[in-house]
Design an enzyme around this catalytic site. Structure first.
Site, PDB file in Angstrom:
ATOM      1  N   LYS A 168      46.483   4.271  13.279  1.00  0.00           N
ATOM      2  CA  LYS A 168      46.364   3.388  12.113  1.00  0.00           C
ATOM      3  C   LYS A 168      45.701   2.054  12.439  1.00  0.00           C
ATOM      4  O   LYS A 168      45.582   1.668  13.598  1.00  0.00           O
ATOM      5  CB  LYS A 168      47.740   3.196  11.470  1.00  0.00           C
ATOM      6  N   ARG A 214      55.102  11.133  12.935  1.00  0.00           N
ATOM      7  CA  ARG A 214      53.978  11.832  12.291  1.00  0.00           C
ATOM      8  C   ARG A 214      52.710  11.499  13.070  1.00  0.00           C
ATOM      9  O   ARG A 214      52.315  10.336  13.120  1.00  0.00           O
ATOM     10  CB  ARG A 214      53.886  11.370  10.829  1.00  0.00           C
TER      11      ARG A 214
END
Ligand code: HH2
Length: 282
Positions: A222, A256
């Site tokens: 991210k 995740r």
């Protein structure tokens, strides 16, 4: 601890790796790679053999600025993949969606977890669906939509507010009939959060873990990692590893990730250290 996902009883005694399968043309780090089911299915099988305990199938990118996708389009992307995987893998399949109708069709096709990334814009029909089908429900914090979330980052205390939103939503879901054994909470790293707020949420993850609900965390590749290290998406493996190790040490139950093989090693190594800390002094 376990997470009941329809007929699957997923043990959370060891951290579960949720492998990301983005069946999208525009996801931020792997857009277009797995749009074709002929590519998506072998990739999912590889993730399971590398250690994934959940495969998370998504047909709509949630990255800031992503174009919304119609229900029909999202269904066309995810259903063939979920149907095929349901006959080929033994681990639970989750559907990453904000739309109750997509979640309902995905469950029909074999998914047993609804990964609802709608955050504060949630539709109560998602709770009713999870209650009716006994699918597990991942409740993630976000604000607004991919188009607006970047402007919705005012918090007095991001850790306290996100934790309180999530526990309130868990109570609402329970009242709507979702079993407490089927709910997990996710702080939504990067969703309506600045890079600094994503770091703060990770730093304070023990607060969410301390609520007693199972915790899911998605840090993989991210932009807060990009902002910290100054590296593009394809060079965020080490930053992802550091954040995954930290999340596990703080009590995350599910992580995740895109890079399942590498992160399985990171998770198992972190758990080995955590377990050594609990053994008598030698
Ligand atoms: N992050 C993304 C998507 N879904 N679900 C949960 N529960 N937690 C997360 O942190 C999370 C999520 C965004 O990542 P990705 O799927 O790689 O990208 P995109 O939304 O562009 O498809």
């Amino acid at each position: 601890m376990e997470l009941v996902c329809k007929d699957h009883k997923l043990s959370l005694d060891r951290t579960v790796l949720m492998g990301v399968l983005n069946v999208t043309p525009d996801s931020f780090s792997d857009g277009g790679l797995w749009l074709d089911p002929e590519a998506a299915i072998p990739h999912a099988l590889a993730m399971v053999s590398e250690g994934a305990g959940i495969v998370d199938v998504g047909g709509e990118s949630t990255r800031p600025g992503a174009q919304p996708v119609s229900e029909e389009e999202e269904l066309q992307r995810v259903l063939p993949v979920i149907e095929a995987l349901a006959t080929e893998i033994n681990v639970p399949i989750s559907v990453d969606t904000r739309k109750p109708a997509v979640a309902a069709a995905a469950i029909e096709a074999g998914a047993s977890i609804v990964n609802d990334t709608s955050g504060e814009e949630f539709d109560p029909a998602m709770d009713e669906l999870a209650a009716r089908t006994a699918a597990a429900l991942v409740i993630m914090h976000s604000r607004g939509t991919p188009a607006t979330m970047k402007t919705l980052t005012d918090y007095d205390d991001v850790v306290r507010q996100v934790t309180s939103f999530l526990t309130t939503r868990a109570d609402e879901a329970t009242e709507a009939g979702v079993s407490t054994a089927s709910i997990a909470l996710d702080p939504g790293i990067g969703f309506a959060k600045t890079p600094e707020q994503s770091l703060r949420l990770l730093a304070g993850l023990d607060e969410l873990a301390g609520t007693g609900w199972p915790v899911v965390v998605g840090t993989s590749r991210k932009s807060f990692i990009g902002a910290t290290l100054g590296v593009p998406e394809d060079q965020r493996l080490e930053g992802t590893a550091a954040s995954v190790a930290w999340a596990v040490a703080q009590g995350a139950h599910v992580v995740r990730v895109h890079d399942v093989e590498a992160m399985t090693r990171v998770v198992r190594m972190t758990e080995a250290i955590r377990e050594a800390a609990r053994r008598p002094v030698q």
